[in-house]
Write an enzyme that holds these catalytic residues in place. Structure first.
Site, mmCIF file in Angstrom:
data_model
loop_
_atom_site.group_PDB
_atom_site.id
_atom_site.type_symbol
_atom_site.label_atom_id
_atom_site.label_comp_id
_atom_site.label_asym_id
_atom_site.label_seq_id
_atom_site.Cartn_x
_atom_site.Cartn_y
_atom_site.Cartn_z
ATOM 1 C CE LYS A 21 -2.882 0.738 3.516
ATOM 2 N NZ LYS A 21 -2.955 2.068 4.283
ATOM 3 C CB SER A 166 5.071 10.272 11.317
ATOM 4 O OG SER A 166 4.321 10.254 10.015
ATOM 5 C CD GLN A 168 0.481 8.328 7.360
ATOM 6 O OE1 GLN A 168 0.006 9.317 7.856
ATOM 7 N NE2 GLN A 168 -0.191 7.288 6.670
ATOM 8 C CG ASP A 313 0.729 0.143 9.349
ATOM 9 O OD1 ASP A 313 0.592 1.019 10.279
ATOM 10 O OD2 ASP A 313 1.227 0.331 8.335
#
Ligand code: S3P
Length: 426
Positions: A21, A166, A168, A313
């Site tokens: 992903k 992070s 992101q 995750d």
């Protein structure tokens, strides 16, 4: 939809799982930014990556899906066009945070909206550094969606030390940095997944305890051919099912073995899982290989703080392995789990309590001990794909099985989860 799972005897066979992903999001974004045609092989078929594809289509990108690959005709530097409607991020935090770094540099305004879960997730972590670069971003009070991103004259490079581990946030700043002449540097103390820097070929400098990643207009993406390996976070559910089922052997083909993502294999091996890797190789800068897993007896171990971002995750499914392993399962230093698709600490604890286990919740983790005393429980997914799959796997290992409410949310990362299970259950 409630899905009922029955106790299984064993699993065996070979699975080919959907594309990673994280790599898929980035392959679509970088192809859309590059001027000309790129090809992406084995792109994720999950809803999250669809949110990325649809957003870039609305921004003027042409995307054609063929039998063998996805072809993206990118718009080039600052070449996107103003979308007719707000961009719908769906459930996808990665789309939202990464696209913000790109949209902050465009010559038009955009609004980002999302589903009810995403609309509660923290965005201050990207609004702060992007604003430091000169971006003009408005959010709802509490720094949540909708985000409104307005055009500015130009963005200015910054030197940014990540306050949270992070990928992101790191990526949002680096993607904005691709739109500046000067060099933006992001400093990370605890390593997070490194797909952005690998896929863009960014210069990284490691010194002492830190890694610094540099980005400027010189690194702006060009058209490319991308090969997306299978998602190790998706593989983790099947790995743990095979480890915990008796007399099982399972092969997972061409799975991403990026070292910033394989912590789950290291932890499971240390817990006693027999895991082998074959056909190890590199394609387009990413490591991959086949993972072969055997049924094993597990014991719980201490999970070090530095590995948390690497396994972030996988913690819900790791906790399920912990329930069946000798000793207490404890996870600490993982407060980031509270800001995921749902509060994953709360979700895992509430579900495990339904079984009569001794669960203790901490601000940054939880511990589980005791044994299962309640049968045929209805677990809650809280609309979170990884919670749904974790408790689906757990149900298949319980004497009387179990049910998971709102199971459909698995399509966020793996719409074919139930089909894949059917192929390996004997
Ligand atoms: C991701 C980074 C991680 C991870 C998420 C995907 C990415 O989030 O949990 O599923 O692709 O960059 P954080 O960066 O918020 O830790």
């Amino acid at each position: 939809m409630i899905h009922e799972f029955y106790k299984i005897e064993k699993v065996s066979g070979t699975l080919e799982l959907p594309g990673d992903k994280s790599i898929s999001h980035r392959a679509v974004m970088f192809s859309a930014m590059a001027k000309g045609k790129s090809r992406i092989h084995h792109l994720s078929n999950g809803e999250d990556v669809k949110s990325t594809k649809n957003s870039f289509i609305q921004l003027g990108t042409e995307i054609n899906i063929t039998k063998d690959f996805v072809e993206v005709t990118g718009r080039g530097f600052k070449g996107f066009i103003k979308p007719a409607h707000p961009l719908d991020m769906g459930n996808s935090g990665t789309t939202t945070r990464l696209i913000s770094g790109i949209l902050a540099a465009q010559n038009f305004s955009t609004t980002l909206i999302g589903d009810r879960y995403l609309s509660k997730r923290p965005m201050k972590r990207i609004v702060t550094p992007l604003s430091q670069m000169g971006a003009n971003i408005e959010s709802a009070t509490e720094y949540t969606l909708p985000l409104r991103i307005f055009p500015v004259e130009k963005l200015t490079p910054i030197q940014y030390e990540l306050p949270v581990a992070s990928a992101q946030v790191k990526s949002a700043v680096l993607l904005a940095g691709l739109h500046c002449e000067g060099v933006t540097s992001v400093i990370e103390k605890i390593p997070s997944r490194d797909h952005t820097e690998r896929m863009l070929g960014l210069t990284t400098e490691t010194g002492g305890e830190t890694k610094t990643i540099l980005a400027s207009i010189k690194n702006y993406p060009v058209p490319k051919e991308y090969f997306v390996p299978a998602d190790i976070s998706t593989a983790a559910f099947f790995i743990i099912l095979a480890v915990l089922s008796k007399q099982s052997i399972l092969r997972l083909k061409d799975v991403s073995l990026n070292p910033t993502r394989t912590g789950i294999l290291d932890i499971l091996s240390e817990m006693g899982a027999k895991i082998e890797i074959e056909n190890k190789r590199q394609i387009a800068g990413e490591n991959l290989g086949d993972i072969i897993v055997y049924s094993s007896e597990l014991k719980n171990i201490e999970i070090p703080e530095a590995i948390i971002p690497n396994i972030i995750d996988e913690i819900p499914i790791l906790a399920i392995a912990g329930v069946f392993a000798d000793g207490h399962f404890t996870i600490k230093n993982a407060s980031e789990l509270r800001g995921k698709e749902t509060d994953r600490i709360k979700a895992v604890c509430s579900n495990l309590k339904l079984l009569g286990l001794d669960v203790e919740e901490f601000p940054d983790g939880f511990s589980v001990a005791g044994s299962v005393s309640n049968e045929n429980v209805l677990f809650e997914s809280y609309g979170d794909h990884r919670i749904a799959m974790s408790f689906g796997i757990l149900s298949m290992l319980l004497k009387s099985g179990g049910k998971v409410n709102n199971f459909d949310c698995v399509s966020v990362s793996n719409p074919d989860f139930l089909i894949q299970l059917k192929k390996i259950i004997r």
